[in-house]
Motif scaffolding. Sequence first.
Motif, PDB file in Angstrom:
ATOM      1  N   UNK A   1       0.820  -1.212   0.000  1.00  0.00           N
ATOM      2  CA  UNK A   1       0.000   0.000   0.000  1.00  0.00           C
ATOM      3  C   UNK A   1       0.856   1.264   0.000  1.00  0.00           C
ATOM      4  N   UNK A   2       2.090   1.169   0.503  1.00  0.00           N
ATOM      5  CA  UNK A   2       2.964   2.342   0.594  1.00  0.00           C
ATOM      6  C   UNK A   2       4.127   2.266  -0.383  1.00  0.00           C
ATOM      7  N   UNK A   3       4.206   1.186  -1.147  1.00  0.00           N
ATOM      8  CA  UNK A   3       5.372   0.971  -2.006  1.00  0.00           C
ATOM      9  C   UNK A   3       5.558   2.085  -3.020  1.00  0.00           C
ATOM     10  N   UNK A   4       4.487   2.531  -3.653  1.00  0.00           N
ATOM     11  CA  UNK A   4       4.602   3.564  -4.689  1.00  0.00           C
ATOM     12  C   UNK A   4       5.204   4.855  -4.160  1.00  0.00           C
ATOM     13  N   UNK A   5       4.684   5.342  -3.042  1.00  0.00           N
ATOM     14  CA  UNK A   5       5.183   6.601  -2.481  1.00  0.00           C
ATOM     15  C   UNK A   5       6.623   6.456  -1.990  1.00  0.00           C
ATOM     16  N   UNK A   6       6.923   5.357  -1.291  1.00  0.00           N
ATOM     17  CA  UNK A   6       8.294   5.141  -0.815  1.00  0.00           C
ATOM     18  C   UNK A   6       9.260   5.004  -1.981  1.00  0.00           C
ATOM     19  N   UNK A   7       8.864   4.253  -2.998  1.00  0.00           N
ATOM     20  CA  UNK A   7       9.730   4.034  -4.151  1.00  0.00           C
ATOM     21  C   UNK A   7      10.025   5.341  -4.876  1.00  0.00           C
ATOM     22  N   UNK A   8       9.010   6.157  -5.118  1.00  0.00           N
ATOM     23  CA  UNK A   8       9.217   7.432  -5.818  1.00  0.00           C
ATOM     24  C   UNK A   8      10.182   8.318  -5.043  1.00  0.00           C
ATOM     25  N   UNK A   9       9.979   8.419  -3.734  1.00  0.00           N
ATOM     26  CA  UNK A   9      10.828   9.297  -2.919  1.00  0.00           C
ATOM     27  C   UNK A   9      12.261   8.777  -2.866  1.00  0.00           C
ATOM     28  N   UNK A  10      12.421   7.470  -2.644  1.00  0.00           N
ATOM     29  CA  UNK A  10      13.764   6.923  -2.490  1.00  0.00           C
ATOM     30  C   UNK A  10      14.528   6.872  -3.816  1.00  0.00           C
ATOM     31  N   UNK A  11      13.842   6.606  -4.909  1.00  0.00           N
ATOM     32  CA  UNK A  11      14.514   6.593  -6.212  1.00  0.00           C
ATOM     33  C   UNK A  11      14.992   7.995  -6.581  1.00  0.00           C
TER      34      UNK A  11
ATOM     35  N   UNK B   1      11.060   7.742  12.359  1.00  0.00           N
ATOM     36  CA  UNK B   1       9.976   6.823  12.709  1.00  0.00           C
ATOM     37  C   UNK B   1       9.796   5.817  11.583  1.00  0.00           C
ATOM     38  N   UNK B   2       9.821   4.558  11.958  1.00  0.00           N
ATOM     39  CA  UNK B   2       9.521   3.464  11.036  1.00  0.00           C
ATOM     40  C   UNK B   2       8.204   2.851  11.483  1.00  0.00           C
ATOM     41  N   UNK B   3       7.229   2.866  10.599  1.00  0.00           N
ATOM     42  CA  UNK B   3       5.943   2.235  10.890  1.00  0.00           C
ATOM     43  C   UNK B   3       5.872   0.914  10.162  1.00  0.00           C
ATOM     44  N   UNK B   4       5.471  -0.121  10.878  1.00  0.00           N
ATOM     45  CA  UNK B   4       5.414  -1.459  10.299  1.00  0.00           C
ATOM     46  C   UNK B   4       3.973  -1.937  10.181  1.00  0.00           C
ATOM     47  N   UNK B   5       3.744  -2.807   9.219  1.00  0.00           N
ATOM     48  CA  UNK B   5       2.474  -3.525   9.077  1.00  0.00           C
ATOM     49  C   UNK B   5       2.821  -5.006   9.067  1.00  0.00           C
ATOM     50  N   UNK B   6       2.070  -5.796   9.807  1.00  0.00           N
ATOM     51  CA  UNK B   6       2.318  -7.234   9.860  1.00  0.00           C
ATOM     52  C   UNK B   6       1.097  -7.956   9.306  1.00  0.00           C
ATOM     53  N   UNK B   7       1.264  -8.584   8.142  1.00  0.00           N
ATOM     54  CA  UNK B   7       0.177  -9.307   7.499  1.00  0.00           C
ATOM     55  C   UNK B   7       0.711 -10.583   6.882  1.00  0.00           C
ATOM     56  N   UNK B   8      -0.077 -11.627   6.976  1.00  0.00           N
ATOM     57  CA  UNK B   8       0.242 -12.908   6.341  1.00  0.00           C
ATOM     58  C   UNK B   8       1.625 -13.418   6.734  1.00  0.00           C
ATOM     59  N   UNK B   9       2.006 -13.190   7.981  1.00  0.00           N
ATOM     60  CA  UNK B   9       3.282 -13.699   8.463  1.00  0.00           C
ATOM     61  C   UNK B   9       4.494 -12.906   8.005  1.00  0.00           C
ATOM     62  N   UNK B  10       4.277 -11.729   7.420  1.00  0.00           N
ATOM     63  CA  UNK B  10       5.405 -10.906   6.944  1.00  0.00           C
ATOM     64  C   UNK B  10       5.348  -9.519   7.527  1.00  0.00           C
ATOM     65  N   UNK B  11       6.521  -8.991   7.834  1.00  0.00           N
ATOM     66  CA  UNK B  11       6.648  -7.632   8.344  1.00  0.00           C
ATOM     67  C   UNK B  11       6.940  -6.707   7.173  1.00  0.00           C
ATOM     68  N   UNK B  12       6.119  -5.671   7.029  1.00  0.00           N
ATOM     69  CA  UNK B  12       6.262  -4.708   5.937  1.00  0.00           C
ATOM     70  C   UNK B  12       6.537  -3.320   6.510  1.00  0.00           C
ATOM     71  N   UNK B  13       7.266  -2.509   5.751  1.00  0.00           N
ATOM     72  CA  UNK B  13       7.484  -1.112   6.124  1.00  0.00           C
ATOM     73  C   UNK B  13       6.312  -0.305   5.590  1.00  0.00           C
ATOM     74  N   UNK B  14       5.518   0.266   6.487  1.00  0.00           N
ATOM     75  CA  UNK B  14       4.353   1.047   6.076  1.00  0.00           C
ATOM     76  C   UNK B  14       4.707   2.510   5.858  1.00  0.00           C
ATOM     77  N   UNK B  15       5.613   3.043   6.672  1.00  0.00           N
ATOM     78  CA  UNK B  15       6.081   4.410   6.446  1.00  0.00           C
ATOM     79  C   UNK B  15       7.443   4.604   7.106  1.00  0.00           C
ATOM     80  N   UNK B  16       8.175   5.593   6.584  1.00  0.00           N
ATOM     81  CA  UNK B  16       9.502   5.923   7.082  1.00  0.00           C
ATOM     82  C   UNK B  16       9.659   7.421   6.949  1.00  0.00           C
TER      83      UNK B  16
END
Length: 197
Positions: free
Chosen positions: A103-113, A163-178
């Motif tokens: 859900x956050x991949x697009x925004x994180x990817x654009x900023x980090x790239x 601040x690192x915000x995490x989401x935990x779904x389906x047994x995986x830890x995801x970075x929701x925001x940074x």
Amino acid sequence: MRLGRYRSALGEAIRRRNAWMAIALVLAVTDAALVAWLHRVDLREKTILVPPVLERAVWVHGDTLSPEYLEQMALYFAGLALTYHPDNVAHQVRLFLRHADPRAHGALSARLEADVARVRESHLASVFYPQSVRTRGHDAVLTGELRLLVGQQSVESRRASFRLGFAYRDGRLHIAHFEEIENHAGTPDRARAAGGT
């Protein structure tokens, strides 16, 4: 004679019926007890994790994560995002984004790239020395010293919190925001645009 035989058969049928009713009643009571037990007992799986790169045992119980797990993963991801040089920044960003929440991949990817291009053009390097990690819920706040360099020359050294915000779904830890956050009397409270990669 027939009447006695019929009465005997009727009595035998009634005994069998009563026996089956007693068995059905016992089964109904045990089923009800099992349902009540299932509602009271926590049957979620608790997994104990001891990966080789982590210093302490961590656990995951349902959707609840141990603070040690969040702390260790926050240190790892902060290292990827905040300690880099022009030669490895693209690799660091790829590793970081591999764990981004869809859900956050697009925004994180654009900023980090965009930051990757800026780092390469300006020959920037960064080192983050974490001094403390605090966790609350699925968020972790890291505070430490951030040093920015151009070539071999240090151009900035300051205390910073992220601040690192995490989401935990389906047994995986995801970075929701940074994001980088401002400190007021040692307490992070306002967010601003990330200043790392």
